[in-house]
Design an enzyme around this catalytic site. Sequence first.
Site, short mmCIF file in Angstrom:
data_model
loop_
_atom_site.label_atom_id
_atom_site.label_comp_id
_atom_site.label_asym_id
_atom_site.label_seq_id
_atom_site.Cartn_x
_atom_site.Cartn_y
_atom_site.Cartn_z
N TYR A 1 -2.98 -0.61 9.64
CA TYR A 1 -2.90 -1.02 8.24
C TYR A 1 -1.57 -0.59 7.63
O TYR A 1 -0.87 -1.40 7.00
CB TYR A 1 -4.07 -0.40 7.47
CG TYR A 1 -4.11 -0.76 6.00
CD1 TYR A 1 -4.56 -2.00 5.59
CD2 TYR A 1 -3.71 0.16 5.03
CE1 TYR A 1 -4.60 -2.33 4.25
CE2 TYR A 1 -3.75 -0.17 3.69
CZ TYR A 1 -4.20 -1.41 3.30
OH TYR A 1 -4.23 -1.73 1.96
N SER B 1 0.83 -1.20 0.00
CA SER B 1 0.00 0.00 0.00
C SER B 1 0.87 1.25 0.00
O SER B 1 2.02 1.22 0.47
CB SER B 1 -0.90 0.01 1.25
OG SER B 1 -1.55 1.26 1.41
#
Length: 259
Positions: A164, A151
């Site tokens: 995350y 990400s």
Amino acid sequence: MTAHDYLSSLFSLEGRVALVTGGSSGIGKAIATALARAGAQVVIVARDKHRLTETARDLRAEGCRVRWLSADLADRNEVADVADETPDVFGQAPDILVNCAGVNLRPPVAALPEVWDTTMAVNLVAPFLLGQSFGPEMAERGYGRIIHITSQQAHRAFANSGAYGVSKGALESLARSQAEAWSPYGVTCNTLVPGFVPTPLNARMSADPDMVAALAARTLIGRNGQADDFAGAAVFLASPAAAYITGQSLFVDGGFSVH
């Protein structure tokens, strides 16, 4: 040699077996589809049996060789089951491991303890365990490809990156550690880094039209990503053509990360 023969020698995945977690939807589904179309036999893993069944049915209708396993990758026992069962699906252990399954829980920092363990279990521990299960055997055979989907939040903080972002940053470090251990034996380990791609994983952000427009404006191409944008990159990294590329993070983000 014809152009077709040359390209096949570089990119064909005939005779290979791939395991794709999160393969029933979003980026994982697009990658599983691409690998299957490139000739690999593909095992897709996710929790939702209905989605798994639909995805496998659609790909088989195109002549692809696809099977599925249902598992909750937050549960170490179910990860172990996937590792045990995958070699039996097509009669051999995977040559290609794609870790795409993930959870995207982004509460404020004060609430991180509520989601920390689940986030790490799915986004980091499961890829580690699957790598430990298949990486050494890939090395023994002299060929393997491990691809993690990470990400932008592994590199920069925005939109409550929280657990995350930490998990994805650690996953990129894991790829480098795996590359150090296994690349001398023919196993490459890399990551694909998406920009913003509207998928079920980020449904909350996708529901905010102003946010979606702002993210698109930040790219150099002028649009947000689509799951199919990852097909070529995944086939490339899984193929013989990428034999000298390892420990790298390939940004598939329309220029988001450099704008």
